[in-house]
Design a protein around this motif. Structure first.
Motif, PDB file in Angstrom:
ATOM      1  N   PHE A   1      41.589  40.779  46.305  1.00 35.77           N
ATOM      2  CA  PHE A   1      42.187  39.444  46.249  1.00 35.77           C
ATOM      3  C   PHE A   1      42.330  38.801  47.625  1.00 35.77           C
ATOM      4  O   PHE A   1      42.957  37.746  47.760  1.00 35.77           O
ATOM      5  CB  PHE A   1      43.503  39.505  45.462  1.00 35.77           C
TER       6      PHE A   1
ATOM      7  N   VAL B   1      46.632  42.109  37.822  1.00 36.15           N
ATOM      8  CA  VAL B   1      46.678  41.041  38.835  1.00 36.15           C
ATOM      9  C   VAL B   1      45.611  40.002  38.461  1.00 36.15           C
ATOM     10  O   VAL B   1      45.892  38.802  38.457  1.00 36.15           O
ATOM     11  CB  VAL B   1      46.440  41.604  40.258  1.00 36.15           C
ATOM     12  N   ASN B   2      44.434  40.482  38.097  1.00 37.28           N
ATOM     13  CA  ASN B   2      43.429  39.611  37.502  1.00 37.28           C
ATOM     14  C   ASN B   2      43.639  39.647  35.985  1.00 37.28           C
ATOM     15  O   ASN B   2      43.243  40.602  35.308  1.00 37.28           O
ATOM     16  CB  ASN B   2      42.018  40.098  37.865  1.00 37.28           C
TER      17      ASN B   2
ATOM     18  N   GLU C   1      36.778  39.623  45.010  1.00 40.59           N
ATOM     19  CA  GLU C   1      36.513  40.016  43.621  1.00 40.59           C
ATOM     20  C   GLU C   1      35.705  38.947  42.882  1.00 40.59           C
ATOM     21  O   GLU C   1      34.859  39.267  42.048  1.00 40.59           O
ATOM     22  CB  GLU C   1      37.841  40.294  42.907  1.00 40.59           C
TER      23      GLU C   1
ATOM     24  N   THR D   1      44.124  50.500  36.463  1.00 32.29           N
ATOM     25  CA  THR D   1      43.742  49.241  37.100  1.00 32.29           C
ATOM     26  C   THR D   1      44.912  48.268  36.949  1.00 32.29           C
ATOM     27  O   THR D   1      45.545  48.210  35.897  1.00 32.29           O
ATOM     28  CB  THR D   1      42.438  48.675  36.482  1.00 32.29           C
ATOM     29  N   GLY D   2      45.241  47.566  37.999  1.00 33.77           N
ATOM     30  CA  GLY D   2      46.401  46.672  37.981  1.00 33.77           C
ATOM     31  C   GLY D   2      47.486  47.196  38.904  1.00 33.77           C
ATOM     32  O   GLY D   2      47.326  48.215  39.560  1.00 33.77           O
TER      33      GLY D   2
ATOM     34  N   HIS E   1      45.404  45.805  47.299  1.00 29.57           N
ATOM     35  CA  HIS E   1      44.592  44.991  46.379  1.00 29.57           C
ATOM     36  C   HIS E   1      43.646  44.077  47.148  1.00 29.57           C
ATOM     37  O   HIS E   1      43.753  42.844  47.120  1.00 29.57           O
ATOM     38  CB  HIS E   1      45.491  44.189  45.424  1.00 29.57           C
TER      39      HIS E   1
ATOM     40  N   ASN F   1      48.066  52.976  41.002  1.00 25.96           N
ATOM     41  CA  ASN F   1      46.889  52.115  40.886  1.00 25.96           C
ATOM     42  C   ASN F   1      45.604  52.960  40.990  1.00 25.96           C
ATOM     43  O   ASN F   1      45.551  53.937  41.749  1.00 25.96           O
ATOM     44  CB  ASN F   1      46.938  51.064  42.006  1.00 25.96           C
ATOM     45  N   ASP F   2      44.580  52.564  40.251  1.00 28.12           N
ATOM     46  CA  ASP F   2      43.347  53.377  40.214  1.00 28.12           C
ATOM     47  C   ASP F   2      42.645  53.478  41.573  1.00 28.12           C
ATOM     48  O   ASP F   2      42.134  54.547  41.938  1.00 28.12           O
ATOM     49  CB  ASP F   2      42.386  52.860  39.122  1.00 28.12           C
TER      50      ASP F   2
ATOM     51  N   SER G   1      33.525  47.568  40.985  1.00 27.07           N
ATOM     52  CA  SER G   1      33.468  48.014  39.593  1.00 27.07           C
ATOM     53  C   SER G   1      33.720  46.797  38.688  1.00 27.07           C
ATOM     54  O   SER G   1      33.103  45.756  38.924  1.00 27.07           O
ATOM     55  CB  SER G   1      34.477  49.150  39.396  1.00 27.07           C
ATOM     56  N   THR G   2      34.605  46.901  37.715  1.00 35.75           N
ATOM     57  CA  THR G   2      34.927  45.713  36.924  1.00 35.75           C
ATOM     58  C   THR G   2      35.462  44.629  37.853  1.00 35.75           C
ATOM     59  O   THR G   2      35.132  43.457  37.755  1.00 35.75           O
ATOM     60  CB  THR G   2      35.997  46.046  35.858  1.00 35.75           C
ATOM     61  N   GLY G   3      36.360  45.055  38.739  1.00 35.33           N
ATOM     62  CA  GLY G   3      36.866  44.191  39.802  1.00 35.33           C
ATOM     63  C   GLY G   3      36.449  44.771  41.141  1.00 35.33           C
ATOM     64  O   GLY G   3      35.459  45.515  41.230  1.00 35.33           O
ATOM     65  N   VAL G   4      37.180  44.408  42.184  1.00 35.76           N
ATOM     66  CA  VAL G   4      37.024  45.045  43.500  1.00 35.76           C
ATOM     67  C   VAL G   4      38.411  45.519  43.894  1.00 35.76           C
ATOM     68  O   VAL G   4      39.350  44.717  43.965  1.00 35.76           O
ATOM     69  CB  VAL G   4      36.481  44.051  44.550  1.00 35.76           C
ATOM     70  N   GLY G   5      38.543  46.825  44.101  1.00 38.61           N
ATOM     71  CA  GLY G   5      39.858  47.366  44.449  1.00 38.61           C
ATOM     72  C   GLY G   5      39.760  48.211  45.699  1.00 38.61           C
ATOM     73  O   GLY G   5      38.663  48.484  46.190  1.00 38.61           O
TER      74      GLY G   5
ATOM     75  N   GLY H   1      40.151  52.099  33.871  1.00 41.01           N
ATOM     76  CA  GLY H   1      39.579  50.948  34.562  1.00 41.01           C
ATOM     77  C   GLY H   1      39.364  49.814  33.570  1.00 41.01           C
ATOM     78  O   GLY H   1      39.627  49.962  32.374  1.00 41.01           O
ATOM     79  N   GLY H   2      38.852  48.696  34.054  1.00 35.00           N
ATOM     80  CA  GLY H   2      38.618  47.555  33.179  1.00 35.00           C
ATOM     81  C   GLY H   2      37.466  47.769  32.212  1.00 35.00           C
ATOM     82  O   GLY H   2      37.331  47.056  31.217  1.00 35.00           O
TER      83      GLY H   2
END
Ligand code: ADP
Ligand code: BMX
Length: 292
Positions: free
Chosen positions: A162, A80-81, A181, A68-69, A159, A109-110, A136-140, A13-14
């Motif tokens: 986004f 992506v971010n 996100e 992540t990604g 995703h 993807n995670d 989390s670090t982002g929103v997935g 993860g991020g």
């Protein structure tokens, strides 16, 4: 049909990097370290190899990797971010991991992995239209319909961080404005705290300030939960979701699910699926990396 869980899994993860060893559908050992988010790919590989080594991995053992990604159908990996993993752009990850770890490999993807893990071994069992959201670090996210994750050739499907939010008012590192996100991701919350005059705080610290009834922190956390609730209703209108599991360290933090549920209760009944915490906790991506 989910594969039996035997072998090793990685979740990058991020913020954190975890690895686990599974035997007969059980997670028997786990190792974890912080993600060096601004490090080059080679350094991330070295960290993964080190954790796997600690767990007794040998080249050729079964390995599932959740990242992540976005991973496209040619096995190339891109953030992506771009703010989350600045050095990860169009990396031929399938080739690199095959050389390092062997061919008995799945890469995904995670959040898609976590959705599959929950669908087959956690909160999504017995449900045909299931969603998973990590805050989390982002929103997935991941959508699992009749046991199969929704995927796309470019690796972008799912995703959901986004998608735009009606509460969005900031640029997102993906290039869009006002994404979910940018309202509810951990990095975005840290930025919101900075704008409110509170420097060098991460989302965990902001959450602690919220629990201590700090007004500025309550605004950030409540807005994030409201954005997620609106998103759950939106996703339900597209996929007819029956149940949604919430994961990620922010999603699983005490009281966050209750805030989401409170906002969601203002939506019409049809747009209110059953929402609960991820049953596998922070391990959902590890389970899912090995099960499909
Ligand atoms: P990753 O994004 O690497 O999967 P996490 O799910 O742990 O990792 O999410 C990381 C984010 O969660 C960070 O922004 C961090 O500050 C925040 N966080 C970690 N622990 C907590 C906690 N107990 N309560 C609220 N937020 C947390
Ligand atoms: C972001 C995106 C997704 C990921 C999600 C949760 C990047 C680097 N990541 O939306 O691919 O699934 O975050 O990831 O673009 P995490 O890092 O918060 O666990």
């Amino acid at each position: 049909m989910a594969k039996a869980l035997n072998g090793f899994a990685i979740d990058l993860g991020g913020t954190k990097l975890a690895a686990a060893r599974f035997e007969a559908n059980k997670l028997v050992e786990k190792a974890q370290m912080p993600t060096k988010a601004d490090a080059p790919f080679e350094d991330l590989c070295a960290a993964m190899a080190m954790l796997l080594d600690q767990l007794g991995f040998c080249q050729g053992n079964r390995l599932g990797v959740a990242l992540t990604g976005r991973i496209d159908q040619s096995g190339h990996w891109s953030a992506v971010n771009g703010g989350t993993l600045p050095k990860i752009k169009d990396i031929d990850v399938r080739n690199a991991f095959t050389n390092m770890f062997g061919t008995n490999l799945t890469i995904l993807n995670d959040a898609t992995a976590a959705a599959c893990g929950e669908a087959h071994f956690g909160a999504g069992q017995g449900v045909s239209a299931f969603g998973y959201i990590t805050i989390s670090t982002g929103v997935g996210g991941g959508i699992v319909l009749n046991g199969q994750p929704v995927t796309s050739p470019n690796g972008l499907a799912g995703h959901i961080g986004f998608m735009r939010s009606p509460l969005g008012n900031a640029e997102c590192g993906c290039g869009r404005f006002g994404t979910v996100e940018s309202v509810a991701g951990g990095r975005a919350m840290a930025h919101q705290a900075h704008v409110a005059g509170f420097e060098n705080l991460n989302a965990k610290m902001i959450f602690e300030a919220y629990l201590a009834n700090e007004k500025w922190a309550t605004e950030i956390i409540s807005r994030a939960a409201q954005a997620i609730a609106i998103q759950i209703a939106d996703l339900t209108s597209i996929f007819g979701l029956e149940r949604v599991a919430i994961g990620g360290s922010i999603g699983l933090a005490d009281g966050f699910l209750e805030l989401i549920s409170l906002s969601l209760s203002k939506e019409p009944d049809l747009f209110q699926p059953d929402v609960r915490c991820a049953a596998l906790g922070s391990n959902s991506p590890l389970f899912g990396a090995l099960c499909i």
